[in-house]
Motif scaffolding. Structure first.
Motif, short mmCIF file in Angstrom:
data_model
loop_
_atom_site.label_atom_id
_atom_site.label_comp_id
_atom_site.label_asym_id
_atom_site.label_seq_id
_atom_site.Cartn_x
_atom_site.Cartn_y
_atom_site.Cartn_z
N ALA A 22 12.48 -6.58 -63.62
CA ALA A 22 12.84 -5.49 -64.53
C ALA A 22 14.34 -5.27 -64.61
O ALA A 22 14.88 -4.96 -65.69
CB ALA A 22 12.16 -4.19 -64.08
N GLY A 165 15.73 -0.82 -67.75
CA GLY A 165 15.28 -1.74 -66.72
C GLY A 165 15.46 -1.19 -65.33
O GLY A 165 14.60 -1.37 -64.45
N GLN A 168 12.85 1.39 -64.76
CA GLN A 168 11.55 0.73 -64.54
C GLN A 168 11.48 0.18 -63.11
O GLN A 168 10.44 0.30 -62.45
CB GLN A 168 11.34 -0.39 -65.55
CG GLN A 168 9.97 -1.02 -65.48
CD GLN A 168 9.73 -2.01 -66.59
OE1 GLN A 168 9.68 -3.21 -66.35
NE2 GLN A 168 9.57 -1.51 -67.81
N SER A 169 12.57 -0.40 -62.63
CA SER A 169 12.58 -0.90 -61.26
C SER A 169 12.41 0.24 -60.26
O SER A 169 11.74 0.09 -59.24
CB SER A 169 13.87 -1.68 -60.97
OG SER A 169 14.98 -0.82 -60.82
N ARG A 318 1.86 -7.27 -60.13
CA ARG A 318 2.80 -6.38 -60.80
C ARG A 318 2.08 -5.24 -61.49
O ARG A 318 2.50 -4.07 -61.41
CB ARG A 318 3.63 -7.17 -61.82
CG ARG A 318 4.65 -6.34 -62.62
CD ARG A 318 5.52 -7.27 -63.45
NE ARG A 318 6.52 -6.56 -64.21
CZ ARG A 318 6.42 -6.30 -65.52
NH1 ARG A 318 5.33 -6.68 -66.18
NH2 ARG A 318 7.39 -5.67 -66.15
N PRO A 369 6.22 -0.37 -66.65
CA PRO A 369 5.72 -1.34 -67.64
C PRO A 369 4.61 -0.72 -68.49
O PRO A 369 3.72 -0.05 -67.97
CB PRO A 369 5.19 -2.49 -66.77
CG PRO A 369 6.04 -2.43 -65.54
CD PRO A 369 6.31 -0.96 -65.30
#
Length: 401
Positions: A22, A165, A168-169, A318, A369
């Motif tokens: 991500a 990103g 999201q991480s 994931r 995600p």
């Protein structure tokens, strides 16, 4: 030790891979954000646990502070999120032990531990300490191997992942911090919970953050973000790329021990929460059945095991991590909202912490995600529908009379 045993498990061996996918090396920023949200959640949970020292965690806090629906929703989110955590941990076992048959190995691990639980076998305190000790030794070896490697790459000082990103991480890495909730559920089992629990939660969280930061930095330095993102066993890949590649089997064994220990504890926790919700009428009453001989909720154990196996069959690692994070973030959002209802004479946390915690949980859940967030929202909505259908058809006191 209970908190560390719940946090330092499958998460540290698995979550860096999807986080690197991500955000690249920006996962270090995501780790800091996840830790900040976790600290807010931990503070809210600790203050609530001091006022409500009975077992149940946010299932109790939401019911007492916000109303029965919110307590139920927290319990539902906990069962959903932690069942997905179990699937992720089972697949982590497979990724490190037998990567060619990850799902089959994970199913075997779940079946074995469910059978042990049905026989009344539980993870004792000494076993928790042993697992934490083994895991920390293995992680220390990973850090040393990566930092002393002659092939170390340079980290990108300014990762180009962008804030989406990185957020999201952070949501994916939150999966690895969720274990401190286990401390808050022990209110009836520790001496002086009003003093012990508020100290234990931030202490365990702080130690876990230091460990995660060291491992993430070392792994990124050794192989870079792309290599971490391309595997489901990131620490194994990191050690294999160093001069310590012969020690890779030790990493795989350590990962399996940590994941199996966490999986055993989680199956126990989810089945007991399922039992409590069934007793309260929020889940089918048959799940409240307890084996008279071994005193275990055998129907709940079997149901939880079956759900975990189903998730292993339909989700990848994931997806399971993202789905789990969504449920757990909703759980803590309700905890923060509950903490905002503490009165001034009840030792509430500083007002800014539950506000930031609530906002952070919502933001991280929304940036996971999209498939994980969509499935999480759908299952959460199913829980809401179940609540209102039950409320619609529940007999009224006059009808029951």
């Amino acid at each position: 030790m209970v908190g560390l045993g719940s946090m330092i498990g499958a998460g540290v061996f698995a979550a860096f891979a999807p986080a690197a996918r991500a955000a690249g090396s920006g996962l270090l920023i995501g780790l800091a954000l996840a830790a900040a949200v976790a600290y807010c959640n931990a503070t809210s949970s600790a203050r609530l646990a001091a006022r409500h020292p009975q077992s149940g965690g946010t299932y109790v806090y939401g019911r007492e502070r916000l109303g029965p629906f919110w307590g139920y929703l927290a319990g539902w989110a906990f069962v959903v999120g932690k069942t997905a955590s179990c699937a992720a941990m089972a697949m982590t076992v497979g990724a490190y032990v037998w990567p060619e048959y990850t799902r089959a190995t994970g199913v075997g691990a779940v079946a074995l531990l469910t059978l042990l639980n049905l026989r009344g076998v539980q993870k004792a305190a000494w076993l928790t300490r042993a697992i934490v000790a083994v895991t920390l030794l293995v992680l220390a070896m990973v850090v040393v191997a990566c930092l002393t490697s002659a092939d170390a790459e340079r980290l990108e000082p300014f990762p180009d992942a962008g804030w989406y990103g990185i957020l999201q991480s952070a949501g994916l890495l939150f999966f690895a911090f969720a274990g401190y909730a286990r401390i808050a559920t022990l209110g009836e089992e520790v001496r002086d919970p009003a003093r012990t629990i508020p100290r234990a939660i931030p202490a365990a969280l702080g130690i876990a953050l230091v460990v995660y930061a060291a491992v993430a930095f070392a792994a990124l330095l050794a192989v870079g973000a792309d290599a971490l993102a391309a595997t489901t066993a990131p620490l194994d890949a990191a050690v294999r790329a160093t001069d310590w590649s012969a020690a890779a089997p030790v990493v795989r064994i350590g990962a399996a021990v940590a994941a199996l220990g966490s999986l055993l504890a989680l199956i126990l926790g989810v089945s007991r929460t399922t039992l409590a919700m069934a007793r309260d009428g929020h889940l089918p009453r048959t799940l409240a059945a307890v084996d008279p001989g071994r005193q275990v909720p055998h129907h709940a154990e079997i149901a939880v095991g079956a759900l975990i196996v189903l998730l292993i069959a339909v989700a990848d690692l994931r997806g399971a991590i993202g789905f789990s994070s969504f449920g757990v973030l909703v759980y803590y959002a309700i905890a923060n909202a509950s903490a905002m209802r503490l009165r001034s004479d009840e030792n509430p946390p500083p007002r800014v912490l539950p506000v930031l915690g609530l906002a952070g949980c919502v933001l991280l859940a929304a940036t996971l995600p999209w498939r994980s967030a969509a499935w999480g929202a759908a299952v959460l909505l199913l829980g809401v529908v179940v609540w209102f259908v039950r409320a619609r058809f529940r007999p009224r006191p006059a009808d029951a009379a």
